[in-house]
Design a protein around this motif. Structure first.
Motif, PDB file in Angstrom:
ATOM      1  N   TYR A  74     -33.947  12.837 -16.135  1.00  0.00           N
ATOM      2  CA  TYR A  74     -34.570  13.994 -15.490  1.00  0.00           C
ATOM      3  C   TYR A  74     -33.576  15.064 -15.051  1.00  0.00           C
ATOM      4  O   TYR A  74     -33.955  16.011 -14.361  1.00  0.00           O
ATOM      5  CB  TYR A  74     -35.377  13.524 -14.274  1.00  0.00           C
ATOM      6  N   LEU A  75     -32.317  14.956 -15.463  1.00  0.00           N
ATOM      7  CA  LEU A  75     -31.284  15.861 -14.958  1.00  0.00           C
ATOM      8  C   LEU A  75     -31.618  17.324 -15.195  1.00  0.00           C
ATOM      9  O   LEU A  75     -31.303  18.187 -14.378  1.00  0.00           O
ATOM     10  CB  LEU A  75     -29.941  15.524 -15.625  1.00  0.00           C
ATOM     11  N   ALA A  76     -32.267  17.646 -16.307  1.00  0.00           N
ATOM     12  CA  ALA A  76     -32.529  19.043 -16.667  1.00  0.00           C
ATOM     13  C   ALA A  76     -33.703  19.652 -15.913  1.00  0.00           C
ATOM     14  O   ALA A  76     -33.933  20.861 -16.011  1.00  0.00           O
ATOM     15  CB  ALA A  76     -32.776  19.148 -18.172  1.00  0.00           C
ATOM     16  N   THR A  77     -34.456  18.863 -15.166  1.00  0.00           N
ATOM     17  CA  THR A  77     -35.720  19.360 -14.599  1.00  0.00           C
ATOM     18  C   THR A  77     -35.488  20.204 -13.354  1.00  0.00           C
ATOM     19  O   THR A  77     -34.657  19.892 -12.518  1.00  0.00           O
ATOM     20  CB  THR A  77     -36.669  18.203 -14.259  1.00  0.00           C
ATOM     21  N   ARG A  78     -36.277  21.279 -13.277  1.00  0.00           N
ATOM     22  CA  ARG A  78     -36.259  22.158 -12.111  1.00  0.00           C
ATOM     23  C   ARG A  78     -37.685  22.623 -11.839  1.00  0.00           C
ATOM     24  O   ARG A  78     -38.286  23.282 -12.692  1.00  0.00           O
ATOM     25  CB  ARG A  78     -35.420  23.413 -12.358  1.00  0.00           C
ATOM     26  N   TRP A  92     -39.929  21.268 -16.769  1.00  0.00           N
ATOM     27  CA  TRP A  92     -39.951  19.803 -16.776  1.00  0.00           C
ATOM     28  C   TRP A  92     -39.761  19.284 -18.189  1.00  0.00           C
ATOM     29  O   TRP A  92     -40.688  18.814 -18.842  1.00  0.00           O
ATOM     30  CB  TRP A  92     -41.280  19.316 -16.189  1.00  0.00           C
ATOM     31  N   GLY A  93     -38.520  19.375 -18.690  1.00  0.00           N
ATOM     32  CA  GLY A  93     -38.232  18.898 -20.028  1.00  0.00           C
ATOM     33  C   GLY A  93     -37.126  17.863 -20.019  1.00  0.00           C
ATOM     34  O   GLY A  93     -36.406  17.703 -19.028  1.00  0.00           O
ATOM     35  N   PRO A  94     -36.947  17.121 -21.126  1.00  0.00           N
ATOM     36  CA  PRO A  94     -35.941  16.065 -21.188  1.00  0.00           C
ATOM     37  C   PRO A  94     -34.522  16.623 -21.191  1.00  0.00           C
ATOM     38  O   PRO A  94     -34.283  17.763 -21.597  1.00  0.00           O
ATOM     39  CB  PRO A  94     -36.272  15.356 -22.507  1.00  0.00           C
ATOM     40  N   THR A  95     -33.586  15.805 -20.760  1.00  0.00           N
ATOM     41  CA  THR A  95     -32.183  16.186 -20.777  1.00  0.00           C
ATOM     42  C   THR A  95     -31.652  16.117 -22.200  1.00  0.00           C
ATOM     43  O   THR A  95     -31.790  15.082 -22.865  1.00  0.00           O
ATOM     44  CB  THR A  95     -31.361  15.236 -19.880  1.00  0.00           C
ATOM     45  N   TRP A 128     -40.842  15.659 -24.958  1.00  0.00           N
ATOM     46  CA  TRP A 128     -40.489  14.336 -24.455  1.00  0.00           C
ATOM     47  C   TRP A 128     -40.633  13.257 -25.526  1.00  0.00           C
ATOM     48  O   TRP A 128     -39.790  12.346 -25.624  1.00  0.00           O
ATOM     49  CB  TRP A 128     -41.369  13.980 -23.241  1.00  0.00           C
ATOM     50  N   ALA A 129     -41.682  13.338 -26.334  1.00  0.00           N
ATOM     51  CA  ALA A 129     -41.876  12.327 -27.371  1.00  0.00           C
ATOM     52  C   ALA A 129     -40.725  12.350 -28.369  1.00  0.00           C
ATOM     53  O   ALA A 129     -40.234  11.291 -28.799  1.00  0.00           O
ATOM     54  CB  ALA A 129     -43.207  12.549 -28.082  1.00  0.00           C
ATOM     55  N   GLY A 130     -40.264  13.529 -28.742  1.00  0.00           N
ATOM     56  CA  GLY A 130     -39.151  13.636 -29.663  1.00  0.00           C
ATOM     57  C   GLY A 130     -37.852  13.093 -29.063  1.00  0.00           C
ATOM     58  O   GLY A 130     -36.987  12.607 -29.791  1.00  0.00           O
ATOM     59  N   ALA A 131     -37.732  13.163 -27.742  1.00  0.00           N
ATOM     60  CA  ALA A 131     -36.502  12.715 -27.083  1.00  0.00           C
ATOM     61  C   ALA A 131     -36.330  11.204 -27.113  1.00  0.00           C
ATOM     62  O   ALA A 131     -35.219  10.712 -26.930  1.00  0.00           O
ATOM     63  CB  ALA A 131     -36.470  13.214 -25.635  1.00  0.00           C
TER      64      ALA A 131
END
Length: 318
Positions: free
Chosen positions: A256-260, A264-267, A314-317
């Motif tokens: 969750y590091l990238a979320t602000r 709300w996307g994957p790192t 998220w699914a692609g991550a």
């Protein structure tokens, strides 16, 4: 920087209405008048008008100028959380004394880090913090991401011996294998079946971490990290602290590091790698922890896949 005036941190509701309904203030002018009185009487601080306020669920954060410099005032209206908030506020002072980049609360005139005061709609648990300068973490700045990983490791080291706090006396932590298997049996929505199969395979033969559970941040991500010149200068928001294994906190943060706020996307993978490298430059993972890290990142990434549209991938991550 958040916008001037009253705003919502993430909820899609009208901010002025939320301020009235949740906290009983008719606007920022009423908040400023209330703050001027309580800051003068409880903290011996002379405050000017507040210029911005943001609401997040049952909490609010206010920015105000004062004779002590720029301040951030935080309050909660959730009385069931007041005792935990007291402990987390006190811990900030301990962490600041150990060199962790945090904003230590400004003590009230009687030395308290957090004070319960009467608000228009009931009691509010209030703390006053110095405002720290910096920009929210940008995960495309890999040097800053590496700094964030190292900062989390130092934070874990500083929290490791805080076993005497009330937060550290929470109920026993459930085993990691039990948690993941229970989720796989009852919580997996089948949105990433190949990844779910990989998760089951990765659990085979994996033993519990040797490292004991301890206090961890539990919300270490871009929205709670301020950076200057690619170095973390402030870790914010310790209100969600829990007792868990450090590797759980590390994996959760990596996912969750990238979320602000509403972003709300994957790192991205390069940032995940830089984050882990920064962490291990201070606190290397043992062989069992390293295997658990991969399992936990996969688990939490699967759990983050939304039902329906997935605009941030998220699914692609996974």
């Amino acid at each position: 920087m958040l916008p001037l005036g009253v705003s919502m941190l993430w909820e899609p509701v009208e901010a002025g209405a939320a301020l009235r309904e949740r906290f009983g203030f008719g606007g920022l002018a009423e908040v400023s008048a209330w703050l001027a009185e309580v800051l003068r009487g409880t903290w011996a601080i002379t405050a000017e008008d507040a210029d911005r306020l943001v609401i997040s669920d049952q909490n609010a954060v206010v920015w105000v100028a004062s004779d002590r410099g720029p301040l951030v005032v935080k309050w909660s209206r959730a009385p069931e959380r007041f005792a935990r908030l007291d402990v987390s506020a006190e811990l900030l002072g301990v962490l600041a004394g150990r060199g962790v980049p945090v904003a230590a609360p400004v003590p009230s005139v009687d030395g308290r880090a957090r004070v319960v005061l009467d608000g228009p709609h009931g009691p509010l648990s209030v703390t006053v913090l110095p405002e720290l300068a910096g920009d929210w973490l940008d995960v495309t700045d890999l040097a800053a991401v590496r700094s964030a990983g190292a900062c989390l490791a130092r934070l874990h080291e500083a929290l490791r011996d805080q076993t005497g706090t009330r937060l550290a006396q929470d109920p026993a932590v459930e085993g990691l294998r039990s948690r993941v298997e229970r989720w796989s049996a009852t919580g997996d929505r089948g949105l990433a079946p190949d990844a779910s199969r990989r998760l089951g395979d990765a659990l085979a033969g994996l033993t519990e971490p040797h490292e004991a559970p301890q206090l961890v941040h539990n919300d270490f991500r871009a929205a709670n990290l301020l950076v200057l010149h690619s170095e973390v200068v402030a870790v914010l928001d310790f209100d969600e602290m829990v007792v868990d294994h450090p590797v759980v906190d590390l994996a959760h943060s990596a996912v969750y590091l990238a979320t602000r706020f509403t972003g709300w996307g994957p790192t991205p993978l390069p940032a995940r790698k830089a984050f882990r490298a920064g962490y291990e430059s201070v606190r290397p993972l043992g062989p069992v922890e390293a295997r658990w890290y991969e399992v936990l990142v996969l688990w939490q990434s699967i759990a983050a896949v939304p039902v329906g549209e997935d605009p941030t991938g998220w699914a692609g991550a996974v």
